[in-house]
Design an enzyme around this catalytic site. Structure first.
Site, PDB file in Angstrom:
ATOM      1  N   TYR A 248       0.730  -1.402  -0.265  1.00 44.76           N
ATOM      2  CA  TYR A 248      -0.222  -0.048  -0.016  1.00 44.76           C
ATOM      3  C   TYR A 248       0.798   1.250  -0.001  1.00 44.76           C
ATOM      4  O   TYR A 248       0.690   2.138  -0.613  1.00 44.76           O
ATOM      5  CB  TYR A 248      -0.767   0.136   1.106  1.00 44.76           C
ATOM      6  CG  TYR A 248      -1.582   1.474   1.436  1.00 44.76           C
ATOM      7  CD1 TYR A 248      -2.941   1.503   0.585  1.00 44.76           C
ATOM      8  CD2 TYR A 248      -1.419   2.325   2.136  1.00 44.76           C
ATOM      9  CE1 TYR A 248      -3.699   2.767   0.846  1.00 44.76           C
ATOM     10  CE2 TYR A 248      -2.048   3.360   2.564  1.00 44.76           C
ATOM     11  CZ  TYR A 248      -3.216   3.725   1.597  1.00 44.76           C
ATOM     12  OH  TYR A 248      -3.914   4.752   1.609  1.00 44.76           O
TER      13      TYR A 248
ATOM     14  N   LYS B 214       1.017   4.160  -2.882  1.00 47.25           N
ATOM     15  CA  LYS B 214       0.650   5.546  -2.832  1.00 47.25           C
ATOM     16  C   LYS B 214       1.969   6.629  -2.944  1.00 47.25           C
ATOM     17  O   LYS B 214       1.802   7.567  -3.503  1.00 47.25           O
ATOM     18  CB  LYS B 214       0.162   5.627  -1.224  1.00 47.25           C
ATOM     19  CG  LYS B 214      -1.270   5.234  -1.213  1.00 47.25           C
ATOM     20  CD  LYS B 214      -2.163   5.965  -1.731  1.00 47.25           C
ATOM     21  CE  LYS B 214      -3.683   5.536  -1.447  1.00 47.25           C
ATOM     22  NZ  LYS B 214      -4.961   6.242  -2.446  1.00 47.25           N
TER      23      LYS B 214
END
Length: 347
Positions: free
Chosen positions: A223, A227
């Protein structure tokens, strides 16, 4: 060596030391000045400047705002607040029933046109993108909000991350965001080009980033990387589209109450979606907590101050920040595993 020669040599050494001290002093003054200016800019952006007027993006003129991940949380709140500003909407999300309920709410309350499309972006099917293309083909879109996102179910070591979860995160956060932007951004360019001759309308592309992308986050490695990728991509896109009168911004947020964060109660550091979106839309085009970053904003005041302190002290890539982040998410993982074990025993 005579006494006079010794004095001359000592004087030369002193001048060198004195010069070095002046250089150090000058650098210190420069650092303090830039730090003070960034802090003042932070205060102005967050508290003193007036809210951004969305008329420049075509509000109340029949223009459309497209929002992904629009049926819950932050995406749903973006839909509500953009409808309140007078934008027609294209809402893209997974659950048809939630989209229909939101469509009725917004059309009844704000008298705007709301078009909906229910697709599961995690499936990464070409037909999904064709459906988006068909829906948007004839619409005068000026704003895109790339809100859809996916994180891990709980913090997990990268080597233990299930392949399905890993692929879903990359597909939703990166692949889908890029492909949807490739579909909708040309429509924004087209609309802005046509309107610029008459009203000077600009376009806007907002993409949801995260502190997980700002600060490397152990136990959320996939994750965090997804990002972080959006930071580089969005900044690059901002440079490309500036000539077309399109503003591109990455929005950095810390925790917000939502189904993805699994946090239900708001606090000083954790706003609810309404508070977060309100701060975002009033500050578009301002850096707030991201004073050192181009085309990036950290709009919620507590998040902004938190980022400013980390950036100006340890630095986002420092070992100590990485270690603190690891300990924080390790404790979350332990609690989540204990909770899961208790549920298994009950069953």
């Amino acid at each position: 060596m005579t006494f006079m020669q010794q004095l001359q040599e000592a004087g030369e050494r002193f001048r060198c030391i004195n010069g070095l001290l002046w250089v150090v002093f000058g650098l210190g003054v420069l650092k303090c000045t830039t730090l003070s200016l960034r802090f003042l800019a932070l205060i102005f952006d967050l508290f003193l400047l007036p809210a951004v007027n969305f008329d420049k993006y075509g509000a109340k003129t029949g223009k459309y705002c497209a929002i992904t991940g629009a049926s819950d949380g932050i995406g749903k709140e973006f839909a509500r607040q953009m409808a309140k500003r007078g934008f027609n909407l294209v809402l893209i999300s997974r659950t048809q029933s939630k989209l229909e309920a939101l469509q009725k709410e917004l059309e009844d309350q704000h008298h705007v046109v709301v078009k909906i499309l229910a697709i599961d972006i995690a499936e990464d099917k070409e037909s999904n993108y064709e459906s988006i293309k068909e829906l948007c083909a004839q619409l005068p879109i000026t704003v895109l909000v790339n809100n859809v996102g996916q994180s891990h179910s709980i913090p997990v070591p990268f080597l233990e991350t299930e392949e399905k979860e890993l692929r879903n995160i990359i597909t939703i956060n990166n692949t889908a965001t890029l492909l949807i932007t490739q579909i909708i951004a040309p429509k924004i360019v087209e609309t802005v080009k046509a309107e610029n001759k008459k009203s000077g309308t600009r376009g806007l592309i907002l993409t949801m980033g995260s502190f997980g992308g700002l600060i490397p986050t152990p136990l959320l490695a996939t994750y965090s990387g997804s990002k972080s990728f959006l930071q580089g991509w969005s900044n690059s896109l901002a440079g490309e589209l500036s000539k077309d009168a399109i503003d591109v911004e990455l929005i950095i947020s810390y925790l917000v109450t939502s189904s993805m964060s699994k946090i239900r109660r708001s606090s000083l550091m954790i706003p609810n979606p309404q508070q977060f979106v309100k701060s975002t839309l009033r500050s578009v085009g301002r850096r707030c907590g991201s004073q050192e970053r181009y085309a990036t904003m950290t709009p919620y005041w507590a998040h902004a101050v938190y980022q400013f302190v980390i950036t100006e002290t340890f630095g986002v890539y420092s070992k100590i920040v990485n270690s603190i982040n690891y300990s924080f998410h390790k404790s979350i993982r332990i609690r989540a595993l204990k909770k899961a074990a208790r549920q298994v025993k009950k069953e």
